[in-house]
Design a protein around this motif. Structure first.
Motif, PDB file in Angstrom:
ATOM      1  N   ILE A  15       0.943  -1.046   0.006  1.00  0.00           N
ATOM      2  CA  ILE A  15      -0.230   0.144  -0.024  1.00  0.00           C
ATOM      3  C   ILE A  15       0.782   1.213   0.080  1.00  0.00           C
ATOM      4  O   ILE A  15       1.942   1.268   0.816  1.00  0.00           O
ATOM      5  CB  ILE A  15      -1.015   0.152   1.310  1.00  0.00           C
ATOM      6  CG1 ILE A  15      -1.781  -1.128   1.157  1.00  0.00           C
ATOM      7  CG2 ILE A  15      -1.737   1.266   1.206  1.00  0.00           C
ATOM      8  CD1 ILE A  15      -2.757  -1.212   2.742  1.00  0.00           C
ATOM      9  N   TYR A  16       0.571   2.058  -0.890  1.00  0.00           N
ATOM     10  CA  TYR A  16       1.369   3.419  -1.066  1.00  0.00           C
ATOM     11  C   TYR A  16       0.459   4.297  -0.902  1.00  0.00           C
ATOM     12  O   TYR A  16      -0.401   4.468  -1.516  1.00  0.00           O
ATOM     13  CB  TYR A  16       2.314   3.376  -2.254  1.00  0.00           C
ATOM     14  CG  TYR A  16       3.218   4.587  -2.247  1.00  0.00           C
ATOM     15  CD1 TYR A  16       4.465   4.257  -1.868  1.00  0.00           C
ATOM     16  CD2 TYR A  16       3.026   5.515  -2.777  1.00  0.00           C
ATOM     17  CE1 TYR A  16       5.561   5.236  -1.668  1.00  0.00           C
ATOM     18  CE2 TYR A  16       4.103   6.767  -2.948  1.00  0.00           C
ATOM     19  CZ  TYR A  16       5.264   6.395  -2.378  1.00  0.00           C
ATOM     20  OH  TYR A  16       6.387   7.263  -2.270  1.00  0.00           O
ATOM     21  N   VAL A  17       0.613   5.368   0.072  1.00  0.00           N
ATOM     22  CA  VAL A  17      -0.224   6.673   0.488  1.00  0.00           C
ATOM     23  C   VAL A  17       0.375   7.866  -0.066  1.00  0.00           C
ATOM     24  O   VAL A  17       1.491   8.132   0.063  1.00  0.00           O
ATOM     25  CB  VAL A  17      -0.440   6.501   1.973  1.00  0.00           C
ATOM     26  CG1 VAL A  17      -1.433   7.705   2.280  1.00  0.00           C
ATOM     27  CG2 VAL A  17      -0.713   5.213   2.489  1.00  0.00           C
ATOM     28  N   ILE A  18      -0.506   8.611  -0.713  1.00  0.00           N
ATOM     29  CA  ILE A  18      -0.195   9.886  -1.412  1.00  0.00           C
ATOM     30  C   ILE A  18      -1.028  10.654  -0.814  1.00  0.00           C
ATOM     31  O   ILE A  18      -2.398  10.720  -0.667  1.00  0.00           O
ATOM     32  CB  ILE A  18       0.068   9.983  -2.857  1.00  0.00           C
ATOM     33  CG1 ILE A  18       0.869   9.060  -3.501  1.00  0.00           C
ATOM     34  CG2 ILE A  18      -0.046  11.133  -3.484  1.00  0.00           C
ATOM     35  CD1 ILE A  18       0.854   8.684  -4.935  1.00  0.00           C
ATOM     36  N   ASP A  19      -0.300  11.983  -0.183  1.00  0.00           N
ATOM     37  CA  ASP A  19      -0.854  13.276   0.155  1.00  0.00           C
ATOM     38  C   ASP A  19      -1.618  14.143  -1.010  1.00  0.00           C
ATOM     39  O   ASP A  19      -0.690  14.586  -1.877  1.00  0.00           O
ATOM     40  CB  ASP A  19      -0.298  13.864   1.043  1.00  0.00           C
ATOM     41  CG  ASP A  19      -0.749  15.187   1.408  1.00  0.00           C
ATOM     42  OD1 ASP A  19      -1.793  15.561   1.189  1.00  0.00           O
ATOM     43  OD2 ASP A  19      -0.114  15.792   2.636  1.00  0.00           O
ATOM     44  N   CYS A  20      -2.535  13.894  -1.562  1.00  0.00           N
ATOM     45  CA  CYS A  20      -3.409  14.539  -2.386  1.00  0.00           C
ATOM     46  C   CYS A  20      -3.505  16.263  -2.329  1.00  0.00           C
ATOM     47  O   CYS A  20      -3.725  16.911  -3.399  1.00  0.00           O
ATOM     48  CB  CYS A  20      -4.652  14.037  -3.137  1.00  0.00           C
ATOM     49  SG  CYS A  20      -4.436  12.457  -3.438  1.00  0.00           S
ATOM     50  N   THR A  21      -2.773  16.611  -1.487  1.00  0.00           N
ATOM     51  CA  THR A  21      -2.915  18.073  -1.145  1.00  0.00           C
ATOM     52  C   THR A  21      -1.367  18.738  -1.475  1.00  0.00           C
ATOM     53  O   THR A  21      -1.051  19.819  -1.528  1.00  0.00           O
ATOM     54  CB  THR A  21      -3.413  18.767   0.137  1.00  0.00           C
ATOM     55  OG1 THR A  21      -2.424  18.167   1.163  1.00  0.00           O
ATOM     56  CG2 THR A  21      -4.719  17.972   0.284  1.00  0.00           C
TER      57      THR A  21
END
Length: 179
Positions: free
Chosen positions: A89-95
């Motif tokens: 799982i790779y999490v990206i901060d979309c802000t």
């Protein structure tokens, strides 16, 4: 139905265990997602200096989730956790538009490691609850996820803060573990 309700309906003895590696840059929301999965309080989250491990039950599986800190000083140590990973799982901060290129580079660099070659990838496009967040489609396009033609992958918009989209991502994970 909330994640807690879903977890309560599951059998107490899972059929199989799976090792999930949870990565992403610092402040992406990895620990908040992990705490949501474990039905823990998210009001106080501190940066992960090393790693957190939680086991959660989902669809007959015991998911051992390893949340590794994302600060630049810790990232070289990510490779120490690659062995025996069933799902990434790779999490990206979309802000965080300024670091989108950096997070994309980090993701593609770790996907080149032989220990992760056949591992399915779930990208959580986090912070969708914020008004300036990029959509999942925009993130996928900008970091060129379509280049991943030889890998099973999914991008899922979510908000770790309000627990939306996480269940859908976990459903995808369980379907891919069964394959």
């Amino acid at each position: 139905m909330g994640l807690l309700s879903l977890l309560r309906k599951l059998r107490s003895t899972p059929d199989k265990e799976a090792r999930i590696l949870l990565l992403g840059l610092d402040n992406a929301g990895k620990t908040t997602i992990l705490k949501q999965l474990a039905s823990e309080d998210i009001t106080t989250i501190t940066p992960t200096a090393g790693f957190n491990i939680k086991s959660v039950a989902a669809d007959g599986f015991k998911l051992n989730v390893w949340d590794i800190g994302g600060q630049w000083k810790i990232r070289p140590y990510w490779k120490n956790y690659f062995a025996n990973t069933d799902i990434l799982i790779y999490v990206i901060d979309c802000t965080d538009r300024k670091r989108l290129s950096e997070t994309g580079s980090e993701l593609f660099e770790l996907l080149m490691d032989n220990r992760l070659k056949q591992v399915p990838l779930l990208v959580f496009a986090n912070k969708q609850d914020l008004p300036d967040a990029m959509s999942s489609a925009e993130v996928a396009e900008k970091i060129e996820l379509v280049r991943l033609q030889e890998r099973t992958w999914q991008i899922q918009g979510c908000s770790a803060a309000n627990n939306s989209g996480i269940k859908e991502g976990m459903d995808w994970i369980c379907r891919n573990i069964k394959k």
